[in-house]
Design an enzyme around this catalytic site. Structure first.
Site, PDB file in Angstrom:
ATOM      1  CB  CYS A   1      -2.768   0.316   1.294  1.00  0.00           C
ATOM      2  SG  CYS A   1      -3.865  -1.011   0.749  1.00  0.00           S
TER       3      CYS A   1
ATOM      4  CG  HIS B   1     -10.939  -5.918  -4.615  1.00  0.00           C
ATOM      5  ND1 HIS B   1     -10.452  -7.202  -4.581  1.00  0.00           N
ATOM      6  CD2 HIS B   1      -9.877  -5.128  -4.911  1.00  0.00           C
ATOM      7  CE1 HIS B   1      -9.155  -7.194  -4.863  1.00  0.00           C
ATOM      8  NE2 HIS B   1      -8.781  -5.945  -5.061  1.00  0.00           N
TER       9      HIS B   1
ATOM     10  CD  GLU C   1     -13.559   0.055  -4.443  1.00  0.00           C
ATOM     11  OE1 GLU C   1     -12.358  -0.182  -4.646  1.00  0.00           O
ATOM     12  OE2 GLU C   1     -13.977   1.158  -4.056  1.00  0.00           O
TER      13      GLU C   1
ATOM     14  CB  THR D   1     -11.149   3.001  -2.784  1.00  0.00           C
ATOM     15  OG1 THR D   1     -10.852   1.676  -3.270  1.00  0.00           O
ATOM     16  CG2 THR D   1     -12.360   2.961  -1.883  1.00  0.00           C
TER      17      THR D   1
ATOM     18  CB  SER E   1      -3.374  -3.935  -9.604  1.00  0.00           C
ATOM     19  OG  SER E   1      -3.262  -2.914  -8.646  1.00  0.00           O
ATOM     20  CB  SER E   2      -8.026  -0.306 -10.299  1.00  0.00           C
ATOM     21  OG  SER E   2      -8.348   1.051 -10.413  1.00  0.00           O
ATOM     22  CG  ASN E   3      -3.516   0.428  -6.412  1.00  0.00           C
ATOM     23  OD1 ASN E   3      -2.334   0.684  -6.203  1.00  0.00           O
ATOM     24  ND2 ASN E   3      -4.030  -0.784  -6.209  1.00  0.00           N
TER      25      ASN E   3
ATOM     26  CB  SER F   1      -2.337  -5.311  -4.391  1.00  0.00           C
ATOM     27  OG  SER F   1      -2.154  -4.841  -5.715  1.00  0.00           O
TER      28      SER F   1
HETATM   29  O1  0CJ Z   1     -10.194  -1.917  -3.985  1.00  0.00           O
HETATM   30  C1  0CJ Z   1      -9.407  -2.061  -3.079  1.00  0.00           C
HETATM   31  C2  0CJ Z   1      -9.919  -2.316  -1.791  1.00  0.00           C
HETATM   32  C3  0CJ Z   1      -7.934  -1.958  -3.317  1.00  0.00           C
HETATM   33  C4  0CJ Z   1      -7.159  -3.149  -2.944  1.00  0.00           C
HETATM   34  C5  0CJ Z   1      -5.689  -3.028  -3.225  1.00  0.00           C
HETATM   35  O2  0CJ Z   1      -5.312  -2.996  -4.520  1.00  0.00           O
HETATM   36  P1  0CJ Z   1      -5.646  -4.069  -5.659  1.00  0.00           P
HETATM   37  O3  0CJ Z   1      -4.564  -4.001  -6.643  1.00  0.00           O
HETATM   38  O4  0CJ Z   1      -5.923  -5.386  -5.062  1.00  0.00           O
HETATM   39  O5  0CJ Z   1      -7.024  -3.539  -6.213  1.00  0.00           O
HETATM   40  P2  0CJ Z   1      -7.450  -2.426  -7.233  1.00  0.00           P
HETATM   41  O6  0CJ Z   1      -7.655  -3.126  -8.545  1.00  0.00           O
HETATM   42  O7  0CJ Z   1      -8.762  -1.935  -6.710  1.00  0.00           O
HETATM   43  O8  0CJ Z   1      -6.449  -1.371  -7.285  1.00  0.00           O
HETATM   44 FE1  F3S Z   2      -8.249   0.027   1.193  1.00  0.00          FE
HETATM   45 FE2  F3S Z   2      -7.257   1.862  -0.337  1.00  0.00          FE
HETATM   46 FE3  F3S Z   2      -5.865  -0.211   0.191  1.00  0.00          FE
HETATM   47  S1  F3S Z   2      -9.363   1.206  -0.238  1.00  0.00           S
HETATM   48  S2  F3S Z   2      -7.327  -1.821   0.406  1.00  0.00           S
HETATM   49  S3  F3S Z   2      -6.530   1.302   1.694  1.00  0.00           S
HETATM   50  S4  F3S Z   2      -5.924   0.796  -1.750  1.00  0.00           S
END
Ligand code: 0CJ
Ligand code: F3S
Length: 322
Positions: free
Chosen positions: A17, A79, A131, A170, A228-230, A273
């Site tokens: 992203c 984050h 986050e 997010t 990785s949450s997402n 990510s």
């Molecule tokens: O929280 C964020 C800004 C998302 C960052 C991109 O994904 P990732 O895998 O580093 O983090 P999440 O665990 O939050 O999905």
């Molecule tokens: Fe930001 Fe969403 Fe990526 S909060 S880092 S655009 S997963």
């Protein structure tokens, strides 16, 4: 075409992203501009390959700012961080670069504003996630974490005249978050909605693409790391929307041969990510096992980009007046 043709349905959008792209480039540019080592607080993004690659290039990942030598460069991860972490880095005379995703900063700003306006904030998110720690830190006295549907039952009773708003991490499941909000509103009918979506565009788009493919998938593979949450949410969404099985893998080498038994259609995507090279490796692995046909299923196009932190933007050239 034979009805038993083995094929891959490749989700789009997938992978990086805008916030991850910016965060990874922040570390790369910092290494380029200042030389190694550059310190990074926590994982810059939750991806093993990305972290290992940056480590090889001279990034040093630390848990907290007090592990960093005085005067060194420290990057804050995508984050986000609480104000206490920012203050600690300042008191240690570190040169900081903030790679917090602007969409996380937006949620921080909402938390600050609602705190100023006298609200209690119900923050929907996963306990222990960086986050959530950062966002809670903006208004620690009035923020209450709601982790899952069970989290709703654990909240204290708020009176009808107490101002109450919900915000969120997010990278949550859109559907699960909406279920939590419905339950919250049953308990607290005066609960207010956030001014705009906190679940970011990238998280939402990746889940929509998974939903489009999952019903046809005998197996749904998501490339991404366990923290990785997402990425994890995408596996859950795939299963909820009809994929017969779904797994999260960091690398093609983690795919077990037995997962492919009797499988004709494989759904494939990657978390926000995850670099595309890892998806290419999975496609190659699958092609070697007869899954040569690849149909890309596109449910949205993403054009959004974020500028690098100010310290790393190229200096502007000022045109001389004639
Ligand atoms: O929280 C964020 C800004 C998302 C960052 C991109 O994904 P990732 O895998 O580093 O983090 P999440 O665990 O939050 O999905
Ligand atoms: Fe930001 Fe969403 Fe990526 S909060 S880092 S655009 S997963």
């Amino acid at each position: 075409m034979s009805s038993t043709e083995k094929k891959v349905l490749l989700a789009a959008p997938r992978g990086y992203c805008a916030g991850v792209d910016r965060a990874v480039e922040t570390v790369e540019k910092a290494l380029e501009n200042y030389g190694a080592p550059v310190y990074v607080r926590k994982e810059i993004v939750h991806n093993r390959f990305v972290v290992d690659s940056l480590r090889e290039r001279g990034a040093i990942f630390v848990e907290e700012a007090d592990e960093v030598p005085e005067g060194a460069h420290l990057v804050f991860s995508a984050h986000g961080i609480s104000p206490a972490v920012r203050d600690q880095a300042k008191s240690l005379n570190l040169q900081t670069l903030d790679a917090t995703c602007p969409l996380v900063t937006k949620v921080h700003n909402e938390a600050k504003r609602f705190d100023r306006d006298g609200y209690h904030i119900l923050l929907v998110g996963h306990e222990g996630h960086e986050e959530v720690e950062g966002t809670s830190g903006e208004a620690p006295e009035v923020t209450h974490l709601v982790d899952g549907l069970e989290g709703v039952d654990q909240l204290p009773d708020y009176l009808a005249d107490e101002k109450l708003v919900w915000l969120s991490q997010t990278t949550l499941s859109v559907d699960e978050t909406m279920q939590i909000v419905v339950k919250l509103k049953e308990r607290f009918p005066h609960l207010q909605d956030p001014p705009s979506d906190d679940i970011c565009y990238a998280t939402q788009n990746r889940q929509v693409a998974v939903k489009a493919i999952a019903p046809e998938s005998d197996l749904f593979l998501v490339v991404g790391s366990q923290n990785s949450s997402n990425s994890k949410r995408m596996v859950e969404v795939a299963l909820q929307y009809g994929a017969k099985a779904s797994y999260l893998v960091d690398f093609a080498t983690q795919i077990e041969e037995s997962w492919l038994d009797g499988v004709e259609t494989i759904g494939l995507s990657s978390g926000a990510s995850v670099p595309e090279i890892l998806v290419r490796d999975v496609l190659e692995f699958l092609a070697e096992r007869g899954f040569t046909a690849v149909d890309e299923v596109t449910t949205a196009s993403e054009k959004i980009t974020f500028a690098l932190p100010r310290e790393l933007r190229p200096a502007r050239t000022v045109k001389q007046a004639l």
